[in-house]
Design an enzyme around this catalytic site. Structure first.
Site, PDB file in Angstrom:
ATOM      1  N   ASP A  33       0.865  -1.171   0.000  1.00 20.66           N
ATOM      2  CA  ASP A  33       0.000   0.000   0.000  1.00 20.66           C
ATOM      3  C   ASP A  33       0.907   1.228   0.000  1.00 20.66           C
ATOM      4  O   ASP A  33       1.617   1.477   0.970  1.00 20.66           O
ATOM      5  CB  ASP A  33      -0.889  -0.021   1.244  1.00 20.66           C
ATOM      6  CG  ASP A  33      -1.816   1.179   1.321  1.00 20.66           C
ATOM      7  OD1 ASP A  33      -2.445   1.342   2.373  1.00 20.66           O
ATOM      8  OD2 ASP A  33      -1.908   1.958   0.356  1.00 20.66           O
ATOM      9  N   TYR A  38       3.805   9.507  -0.783  1.00 20.47           N
ATOM     10  CA  TYR A  38       4.806   8.910   0.097  1.00 20.47           C
ATOM     11  C   TYR A  38       6.215   9.022  -0.479  1.00 20.47           C
ATOM     12  O   TYR A  38       7.190   8.881   0.254  1.00 20.47           O
ATOM     13  CB  TYR A  38       4.493   7.442   0.378  1.00 20.47           C
ATOM     14  CG  TYR A  38       3.135   7.177   0.974  1.00 20.47           C
ATOM     15  CD1 TYR A  38       2.362   8.183   1.538  1.00 20.47           C
ATOM     16  CD2 TYR A  38       2.619   5.900   0.963  1.00 20.47           C
ATOM     17  CE1 TYR A  38       1.114   7.924   2.066  1.00 20.47           C
ATOM     18  CE2 TYR A  38       1.370   5.629   1.499  1.00 20.47           C
ATOM     19  CZ  TYR A  38       0.618   6.647   2.044  1.00 20.47           C
ATOM     20  OH  TYR A  38      -0.617   6.378   2.565  1.00 20.47           O
ATOM     21  N   LYS A  63      -2.145   5.567  -4.742  1.00 22.86           N
ATOM     22  CA  LYS A  63      -3.182   6.590  -4.623  1.00 22.86           C
ATOM     23  C   LYS A  63      -2.872   7.826  -5.456  1.00 22.86           C
ATOM     24  O   LYS A  63      -1.717   8.219  -5.585  1.00 22.86           O
ATOM     25  CB  LYS A  63      -3.336   6.982  -3.154  1.00 22.86           C
ATOM     26  CG  LYS A  63      -3.706   5.808  -2.281  1.00 22.86           C
ATOM     27  CD  LYS A  63      -3.542   6.154  -0.806  1.00 22.86           C
ATOM     28  CE  LYS A  63      -3.465   4.915   0.035  1.00 22.86           C
ATOM     29  NZ  LYS A  63      -2.146   4.277   0.017  1.00 22.86           N
ATOM     30  N   HIS A  96      -6.734   9.758  -3.109  1.00 23.19           N
ATOM     31  CA  HIS A  96      -6.068   9.796  -1.814  1.00 23.19           C
ATOM     32  C   HIS A  96      -6.834  10.578  -0.749  1.00 23.19           C
ATOM     33  O   HIS A  96      -6.769  10.258   0.431  1.00 23.19           O
ATOM     34  CB  HIS A  96      -4.670  10.403  -1.970  1.00 23.19           C
ATOM     35  CG  HIS A  96      -3.742  10.031  -0.863  1.00 23.19           C
ATOM     36  ND1 HIS A  96      -2.471   9.629  -1.103  1.00 23.19           N
ATOM     37  CD2 HIS A  96      -3.889   9.986   0.475  1.00 23.19           C
ATOM     38  CE1 HIS A  96      -1.866   9.349   0.045  1.00 23.19           C
ATOM     39  NE2 HIS A  96      -2.708   9.563   1.006  1.00 23.19           N
TER      40      HIS A  96
END
Length: 126
Positions: A33, A38, A63, A96
């Site tokens: 994930d 990120y 996302k 997201h």
């Protein structure tokens, strides 16, 4: 197959390459994930390769960042995430965050437009 996801990829927890490789290779983790936000999609490409786990055994979630919502940017952002991950496709592509901004559009209009593009990506097999 383990139900747990590899949680070594969040923007708050940083990225731990050795942890991701270990989770995939030694622990049988098969769900990653992650998200553009990120900043580790390209690192995950390397970890997936190093782990030796074949693509068909993995479930990859990433996302779409709100700054990429909309007709003009959603598809490109998805394809860029796939490229960074070294994958032809992701198994789950999520919006997201529920809010997005675009001049001249309400948040609801922007989300609907983005969702429509995401449905097209799915229908096209991208």
């Amino acid at each position: 197959m383990h139900a747990a996801a590899c949680n070594c990829t969040s923007h708050q927890g940083g990225y731990s390459h050795s942890s991701v490789v270990y989770a995939l290779k030694e622990c049988g983790i098969r769900h990653i994930d992650t998200a553009k936000r990120y900043g580790c999609e390209s690192h995950l490409k390397k970890a997936i390769t190093e782990s030796g786990v074949n693509r068909e055994s993995l479930w990859i979630t990433t996302k779409l960042w709100p700054g990429d919502y909309g007709c003009e940017t959603t598809k490109a952002a998805c394809l860029e995430s796939c490229k960074r991950l070294g994958l032809e496709y992701v198994d789950l592509y999520l919006m997201h965050w529920p809010d997005g901004n675009a001049l001249g559009k309400t948040n609801r209009e922007l989300r609907a437009e983005t969702w429509q593009v995401m449905e097209t990506l799915y229908d096209e097999g991208e």
